[in-house]
Design a protein around this motif. Structure first.
Motif, PDB file in Angstrom:
ATOM      1  N   ASP A 257       0.666  -1.520  -0.346  1.00 20.92           N
ATOM      2  CA  ASP A 257      -0.068  -0.186  -0.002  1.00 20.92           C
ATOM      3  C   ASP A 257       1.142   1.247   0.075  1.00 20.92           C
ATOM      4  O   ASP A 257       2.027   1.395   0.574  1.00 20.92           O
ATOM      5  CB  ASP A 257      -0.524  -0.070   1.004  1.00 20.92           C
ATOM      6  N   GLY A 258       0.132   2.149  -0.422  1.00 25.52           N
ATOM      7  CA  GLY A 258       1.013   3.157  -0.769  1.00 25.52           C
ATOM      8  C   GLY A 258       2.396   3.386  -2.261  1.00 25.52           C
ATOM      9  O   GLY A 258       2.273   4.461  -2.546  1.00 25.52           O
ATOM     10  N   ILE A 259       2.516   2.718  -2.231  1.00 26.72           N
ATOM     11  CA  ILE A 259       3.920   2.371  -3.875  1.00 26.72           C
ATOM     12  C   ILE A 259       3.030   2.685  -4.687  1.00 26.72           C
ATOM     13  O   ILE A 259       1.845   1.981  -5.236  1.00 26.72           O
ATOM     14  CB  ILE A 259       4.247   1.411  -3.718  1.00 26.72           C
ATOM     15  N   GLU A 260       2.949   3.019  -5.780  1.00 24.33           N
ATOM     16  CA  GLU A 260       1.942   3.689  -6.918  1.00 24.33           C
ATOM     17  C   GLU A 260       3.104   3.718  -7.986  1.00 24.33           C
ATOM     18  O   GLU A 260       2.079   3.449  -9.520  1.00 24.33           O
ATOM     19  CB  GLU A 260       1.308   4.916  -6.838  1.00 24.33           C
ATOM     20  N   TRP A 261       4.764   3.413  -7.760  1.00 25.45           N
ATOM     21  CA  TRP A 261       5.202   3.357  -9.157  1.00 25.45           C
ATOM     22  C   TRP A 261       6.349   2.626  -9.017  1.00 25.45           C
ATOM     23  O   TRP A 261       6.557   3.277  -7.822  1.00 25.45           O
ATOM     24  CB  TRP A 261       5.502   4.726 -10.340  1.00 25.45           C
ATOM     25  N   ILE A 262       6.436   1.869  -9.874  1.00 25.30           N
ATOM     26  CA  ILE A 262       8.131   0.318  -9.725  1.00 25.30           C
ATOM     27  C   ILE A 262       8.131   0.692 -11.075  1.00 25.30           C
ATOM     28  O   ILE A 262       7.429  -0.043 -12.002  1.00 25.30           O
ATOM     29  CB  ILE A 262       7.269  -0.745  -9.108  1.00 25.30           C
ATOM     30  N   ARG A 263       9.750   0.963 -10.640  1.00 27.65           N
ATOM     31  CA  ARG A 263      10.242   1.143 -12.136  1.00 27.65           C
ATOM     32  C   ARG A 263      11.598   0.206 -12.078  1.00 27.65           C
ATOM     33  O   ARG A 263      12.188  -0.161 -11.294  1.00 27.65           O
ATOM     34  CB  ARG A 263      10.738   2.838 -12.337  1.00 27.65           C
ATOM     35  N   LEU A 264      12.060  -0.639 -13.175  1.00 30.46           N
ATOM     36  CA  LEU A 264      12.527  -1.516 -13.236  1.00 30.46           C
ATOM     37  C   LEU A 264      13.890  -1.167 -13.783  1.00 30.46           C
ATOM     38  O   LEU A 264      14.439  -1.193 -15.451  1.00 30.46           O
ATOM     39  CB  LEU A 264      12.520  -2.663 -13.672  1.00 30.46           C
ATOM     40  N   HIS A 265      15.317  -0.852 -12.846  1.00 26.57           N
ATOM     41  CA  HIS A 265      16.474  -1.221 -13.316  1.00 26.57           C
ATOM     42  C   HIS A 265      17.703  -2.095 -12.943  1.00 26.57           C
ATOM     43  O   HIS A 265      17.330  -2.624 -12.156  1.00 26.57           O
ATOM     44  CB  HIS A 265      17.268   0.148 -13.170  1.00 26.57           C
ATOM     45  N   TYR A 266      18.336  -2.725 -13.569  1.00 27.98           N
ATOM     46  CA  TYR A 266      18.670  -3.125 -15.386  1.00 27.98           C
ATOM     47  C   TYR A 266      18.801  -4.771 -15.719  1.00 27.98           C
ATOM     48  O   TYR A 266      18.879  -5.174 -15.247  1.00 27.98           O
ATOM     49  CB  TYR A 266      20.502  -2.311 -15.596  1.00 27.98           C
ATOM     50  N   LEU A 267      18.204  -4.795 -16.902  1.00 26.83           N
ATOM     51  CA  LEU A 267      17.063  -6.276 -17.328  1.00 26.83           C
ATOM     52  C   LEU A 267      18.646  -6.612 -18.551  1.00 26.83           C
ATOM     53  O   LEU A 267      18.665  -5.854 -19.335  1.00 26.83           O
ATOM     54  CB  LEU A 267      16.275  -5.960 -17.694  1.00 26.83           C
ATOM     55  N   TYR A 268      18.969  -7.827 -18.093  1.00 28.55           N
ATOM     56  CA  TYR A 268      19.536  -8.274 -19.027  1.00 28.55           C
ATOM     57  C   TYR A 268      19.034  -8.840 -19.726  1.00 28.55           C
ATOM     58  O   TYR A 268      17.873  -9.513 -19.764  1.00 28.55           O
ATOM     59  CB  TYR A 268      20.780  -9.571 -18.264  1.00 28.55           C
ATOM     60  N   PRO A 269      18.899  -9.146 -21.633  1.00 30.79           N
ATOM     61  CA  PRO A 269      18.126  -9.557 -22.275  1.00 30.79           C
ATOM     62  C   PRO A 269      17.548 -10.950 -22.598  1.00 30.79           C
ATOM     63  O   PRO A 269      16.669 -11.351 -22.869  1.00 30.79           O
ATOM     64  CB  PRO A 269      19.048  -8.713 -24.010  1.00 30.79           C
ATOM     65  N   ASP A 270      18.892 -11.707 -22.261  1.00 25.43           N
ATOM     66  CA  ASP A 270      18.451 -13.226 -22.346  1.00 25.43           C
ATOM     67  C   ASP A 270      17.626 -13.883 -21.380  1.00 25.43           C
ATOM     68  O   ASP A 270      17.198 -15.260 -21.353  1.00 25.43           O
ATOM     69  CB  ASP A 270      20.377 -13.272 -22.382  1.00 25.43           C
ATOM     70  N   GLU A 271      17.647 -12.814 -20.113  1.00 29.36           N
ATOM     71  CA  GLU A 271      16.539 -13.416 -19.141  1.00 29.36           C
ATOM     72  C   GLU A 271      15.498 -13.498 -18.516  1.00 29.36           C
ATOM     73  O   GLU A 271      14.753 -13.958 -18.045  1.00 29.36           O
ATOM     74  CB  GLU A 271      17.736 -13.252 -17.823  1.00 29.36           C
ATOM     75  N   PHE A 272      15.096 -13.009 -20.369  1.00 26.73           N
ATOM     76  CA  PHE A 272      13.450 -12.804 -20.046  1.00 26.73           C
ATOM     77  C   PHE A 272      12.958 -13.727 -20.109  1.00 26.73           C
ATOM     78  O   PHE A 272      12.704 -13.974 -20.828  1.00 26.73           O
ATOM     79  CB  PHE A 272      12.600 -11.236 -20.759  1.00 26.73           C
ATOM     80  N   ASP A 273      11.552 -14.329 -19.902  1.00 29.08           N
ATOM     81  CA  ASP A 273      10.576 -14.972 -19.572  1.00 29.08           C
ATOM     82  C   ASP A 273       9.419 -14.540 -19.562  1.00 29.08           C
ATOM     83  O   ASP A 273       8.950 -13.286 -20.054  1.00 29.08           O
ATOM     84  CB  ASP A 273      10.787 -16.050 -18.661  1.00 29.08           C
ATOM     85  N   SER A 274       8.250 -15.584 -20.170  1.00 30.89           N
ATOM     86  CA  SER A 274       6.828 -15.156 -20.370  1.00 30.89           C
ATOM     87  C   SER A 274       6.403 -14.507 -19.500  1.00 30.89           C
ATOM     88  O   SER A 274       5.248 -13.485 -19.586  1.00 30.89           O
ATOM     89  CB  SER A 274       5.943 -16.021 -20.989  1.00 30.89           C
ATOM     90  N   GLU A 275       6.623 -15.360 -18.308  1.00 31.49           N
ATOM     91  CA  GLU A 275       6.103 -14.985 -16.803  1.00 31.49           C
ATOM     92  C   GLU A 275       6.293 -13.182 -16.864  1.00 31.49           C
ATOM     93  O   GLU A 275       5.065 -12.673 -16.344  1.00 31.49           O
ATOM     94  CB  GLU A 275       6.005 -15.925 -15.740  1.00 31.49           C
TER      95      GLU A 275
END
Length: 470
Positions: A257-275
């Motif tokens: 509660d109270g958190i309205e924005w979550i920003r992600l830094h830094y994402l490695y391109p080969d480690e994304f998955d569908s989830e």
């Protein structure tokens, strides 16, 4: 380490960037308590370290001050990622020593952080101005190092960088209404050009419950935006839970509660998955702004960089992200002039930028870092050529960014007000701007720092959007 003077203006407590506020309590007059000033250099992860040290120093009863000339001791939390950062750290030490010789204050200079960790053996010989050295793994001992220095004893604290991430309250210096949230420390990717694993140690995740507890504490203090940081957030949880757990962590943070924005830094391109992609797309609190440093697009250069993944896989990822996450803003980092990059490899990178229309990009000319595999490679272009290529890409990227900003004119965006510009207008950030690396939105309206505003964008002024609160 070269000793060369160059002006440095970034201070904490407090740093001078308009997006950061002085974190010190009011200075008390007529007290015999020792006064301490902390100067933080480098990245957001360094800033979190500084905020933890500030808490420890304050808790020990020292008085925090914003002016080094009013301090009995100054702590300089240094960066040593590239030559420019190392030089800035050295210059800052020399500036503090010049103040000391001119007026007697600060009496002691403590060098902490990455430079201390990486060059502790050389500091005693090359920087005798430093009265204490505190490495990355030793921030828990900062108060003891200050005490030793003030007592006239030289302190050198260099604990292993493989220890678990330090858990400590922080004296948050950002904002108002936003803060960094570090979820891991170190890096195990071993990119050929990068010294971070040697400086900060292997990748270590923080326990999820500790991270969520910290998010609740930040929310209770008025923080509305969390900037989730690590050297590679996509790797979160592999070491603790045996699997990638960033998606699960994001869902837990969205429930605070109270958190309205979550920003992600830094994402490695080969480690994304569908989830992970589904979580980013479906959770309204997760901003549709992803920082994915790819460094290059040519397969030969990617192999030389020891980067996992190929050009085709990067292009496919970006296409899938665009398809599944509407209104996505992408940021990346690129390097020109790595050994092996010729005109053909550079043109492939330029063509990629032209085709992909990435909204935000930072481009850096390669400089060899001692101890890295790339530093031993021989077929490197000149520094001037690497810089020329960097400048060409930045010109190309400037056109892309200007077109993106122009396309927003006439739209209404939600803005977190962070302060005021020199003309008295409000300034703030929408989902498309991350602090310290992107521009700001300027607008006319009654919003105060830390408040939300709906802003209708009407013009560009010096490349940044301007509008009116509605």
């Amino acid at each position: 380490m070269r000793r060369k003077r160059r002006r440095n203006d970034r201070r904490l407590c407090g740093r001078t960037e308009p997006s950061l506020r002085t974190v010190c309590p009011p200075e008390r007059k007529g007290t015999s308590i020792n006064t301490i000033c902390l100067i933080s250099l480098g990245c957001a992860k360094n800033l979190v370290d500084s905020e933890q040290m500030l808490h420890l120093i304050d808790e020990a009863g020292y008085q925090l001050v914003s002016r080094p000339e009013a301090a009995d001791a100054v702590v300089i939390n240094t960066c040593a990622f590239i030559d420019e950062a190392k030089q800035e750290a050295i210059n800052t030490v020399l500036e503090m020593d010049a103040l000391r010789r001119a007026g007697g204050m600060p009496r002691k200079i403590i060098v902490a952080g990455c430079l201390a960790q990486r060059y502790h053996r050389q500091i005693a010989e090359s920087l005798p101005e430093a009265d204490a050295v505190v490495g990355i793994g030793s921030f828990r001992g900062i108060v003891g190092a200050i005490r030793q220095a003030l007592a006239g004893e030289r302190a050198e604290l260099l604990d292993p960088t493989s220890l678990p991430v330090m858990e400590s309250p922080r004296m948050v210096s950002t904002g108002p209404a936003w803060a960094y949230l570090r979820i891991a420390e170190g890096c195990s990717n071993r990119c050929a050009f990068c010294a971070i694993p040697a400086i900060r140690g292997p990748f270590r995740s923080r326990p999820m419950e500790r991270i969520v507890d910290e998010a609740r504490t930040l929310a209770a203090s008025g923080v509305k935006e969390l900037i989730v940081i690590a050297q590679d957030v996509t790797r979160y949880g592999e070491d603790l839970y045996g699997k990638r757990s960033l998606a699960a962590l994001c869902r837990a943070l969205c429930a605070v509660d109270g958190i309205e924005w979550i920003r992600l830094h830094y994402l490695y391109p080969d480690e994304f998955d569908s989830e992970l992609i589904d979580t980013i797309a479906s959770e309204p609190k997760i901003l549709k702004y992803l920082d994915i440093p790819i460094q290059h697009i040519d397969d030969t250069i990617l192999r030389r960089m020891n980067r996992r993944g190929t050009s085709a896989e990067i292009r496919a990822l970006f296409a899938e992200l665009r398809r599944r996450i509407p209104n996505l803003v992408l940021r990346t980092s690129l390097i020109t002039g790595l050994p092996g990059e010729g005109e053909a490899e550079f043109e492939a990178l330029a063509e990629f930028l032209r085709a992909e229309r990435i909204e935000r990009a930072g481009v850096f000319a390669y400089s060899p870092e001692e101890g890295t595999p790339a530093a031993l490679m021989q077929d490197r272009c000149s520094e001037e050529e690497a810089q020329r290529r960097r400048d060409l890409l930045m010109q190309l990227q400037q056109e892309v960014m200007e077109q993106f900003e122009a396309g927003r004119i006439g739209t209404v965006v939600r803005v977190l007000c962070t302060g005021f510009d020199d003309d008295g207008y409000c300034v703030g950030r929408s989902w498309a701007e991350s602090p310290d690396i992107d521009g700001m939105i300027h607008f006319d309206g009654p919003a105060q720092p830390g408040e939300w505003a709906n802003v209708e964008l009407s013009a560009l002024r010096e490349g940044e959007p301007f509008g009116e609160q509605i």
